[in-house]
Scaffold this motif. Structure first.
Motif, short mmCIF file in Angstrom:
data_model
loop_
_atom_site.label_atom_id
_atom_site.label_comp_id
_atom_site.label_asym_id
_atom_site.label_seq_id
_atom_site.Cartn_x
_atom_site.Cartn_y
_atom_site.Cartn_z
N ASP A 13 0.81 -1.19 0.17
CA ASP A 13 0.11 0.25 -0.08
C ASP A 13 0.89 1.30 0.12
N PHE A 14 1.85 1.17 0.82
CA PHE A 14 3.01 2.23 0.84
C PHE A 14 3.69 2.49 -0.53
N ILE A 15 4.01 1.52 -1.14
CA ILE A 15 4.73 1.82 -2.39
C ILE A 15 3.64 2.41 -3.43
N ALA A 16 2.38 1.81 -3.52
CA ALA A 16 1.39 2.20 -4.32
C ALA A 16 1.00 3.75 -4.27
N GLU A 17 0.93 3.85 -2.80
CA GLU A 17 0.55 5.37 -2.71
C GLU A 17 1.67 6.47 -2.98
N VAL A 18 2.80 6.06 -2.46
CA VAL A 18 3.90 7.03 -2.57
C VAL A 18 4.34 7.13 -4.37
N ALA A 19 4.12 5.96 -5.05
CA ALA A 19 4.38 6.33 -6.55
C ALA A 19 3.37 7.38 -7.05
N GLU A 20 2.17 7.08 -6.65
CA GLU A 20 1.09 7.99 -7.12
C GLU A 20 1.46 9.51 -6.80
N TRP A 21 1.73 9.78 -5.49
CA TRP A 21 1.85 11.17 -4.97
C TRP A 21 3.39 11.41 -5.15
N GLU A 22 4.28 10.47 -5.42
CA GLU A 22 5.57 10.88 -5.75
C GLU A 22 6.34 11.87 -4.55
N GLY A 23 5.93 11.15 -3.21
CA GLY A 23 6.41 11.83 -2.10
C GLY A 23 6.28 10.97 -0.71
N VAL A 24 7.02 11.19 0.29
CA VAL A 24 6.72 10.44 1.50
C VAL A 24 6.78 11.44 2.59
N LEU A 71 10.13 12.56 -3.89
CA LEU A 71 10.79 11.60 -4.39
C LEU A 71 12.05 11.57 -4.66
N VAL A 72 12.34 12.78 -5.39
CA VAL A 72 13.80 13.12 -5.72
C VAL A 72 14.58 13.48 -4.40
N GLU A 73 13.97 14.08 -3.69
CA GLU A 73 14.66 14.43 -2.27
C GLU A 73 14.86 12.92 -1.56
N LEU A 74 14.15 12.09 -1.72
CA LEU A 74 14.17 10.76 -0.87
C LEU A 74 15.28 10.11 -1.58
N MET A 75 15.47 10.08 -2.83
CA MET A 75 16.26 8.99 -3.52
C MET A 75 17.58 9.69 -3.75
N GLU A 76 17.93 11.09 -4.02
CA GLU A 76 18.86 11.50 -4.07
C GLU A 76 19.77 12.29 -3.27
N SER A 77 18.89 12.44 -2.09
CA SER A 77 19.62 12.86 -0.73
C SER A 77 19.41 12.04 0.30
N ASN A 109 14.40 0.57 -5.57
CA ASN A 109 13.88 -0.60 -6.67
C ASN A 109 12.38 -0.56 -6.76
N ASP A 110 11.93 -0.85 -5.38
CA ASP A 110 10.12 -1.12 -5.35
C ASP A 110 9.59 0.19 -5.84
N LEU A 111 10.17 1.38 -5.28
CA LEU A 111 9.53 2.78 -5.74
C LEU A 111 9.80 2.91 -7.22
N LYS A 116 7.14 3.66 -12.48
CA LYS A 116 7.17 3.32 -13.96
C LYS A 116 5.74 2.58 -14.14
N ASP A 117 5.37 2.09 -13.33
CA ASP A 117 3.90 1.50 -13.72
C ASP A 117 2.78 2.72 -13.77
#
Length: 127
Positions: A13-24, A71-77, A109-111, A116-117
């Protein structure tokens, strides 16, 4: 899957929601909230929804406040820092359930797969 029980859908659920919203959401007060698992692994609790983060902070009586992270801040920082300091991601802990603890690489990887989906769904498969 990192989950201990088959019926715990928090991670998916977390992965799906975060991919949709593009943040945490994470909890911040003079630094990000870090906790330790029973086995001694350090992790940063992160949430898909502000209300989940707010509820968790209230439950542990913390001065930390929910703070949005793209998501950019999460992954790159943040994840770069976590890898350097051997910190895991703690997905959606609640007062009743411990965090689902995963490595930054697993989370990334999961995000990326979920993102992509979402993009394929929104814009059609471009490949």
């Amino acid at each position: 899957m990192a989950s201990k029980t088959q019926d715990d859908t928090r991670y998916a659920d977390f992965i799906a929601e975060v991919a949709e919203w593009e943040g945490v959401w994470a909890l911040y007060h003079n630094g990000w909230l870090l906790q330790t698992t029973a086995t001694g692994d350090k992790f940063c609790p992160i949430f898909a929804l502000r209300d989940e983060a707010k509820s968790f902070a209230a439950g542990i009586q913390s001065d930390h406040v929910p703070t949005a992270i793209t998501l950019v801040e999460l992954m790159e920082s943040l994840m770069v820092q976590w890898r350097a300091e051997n910190i895991m991601a703690g997905i959606c802990p609640t007062p009743a359930l411990p965090a689902i603890v995963v490595s930054p690489d697993q989370l990334s990887n999961d995000l990326m797969a979920a993102l992509k989906d979402v993009m394929d769904e929104r814009f059609g498969n471009q490949s």
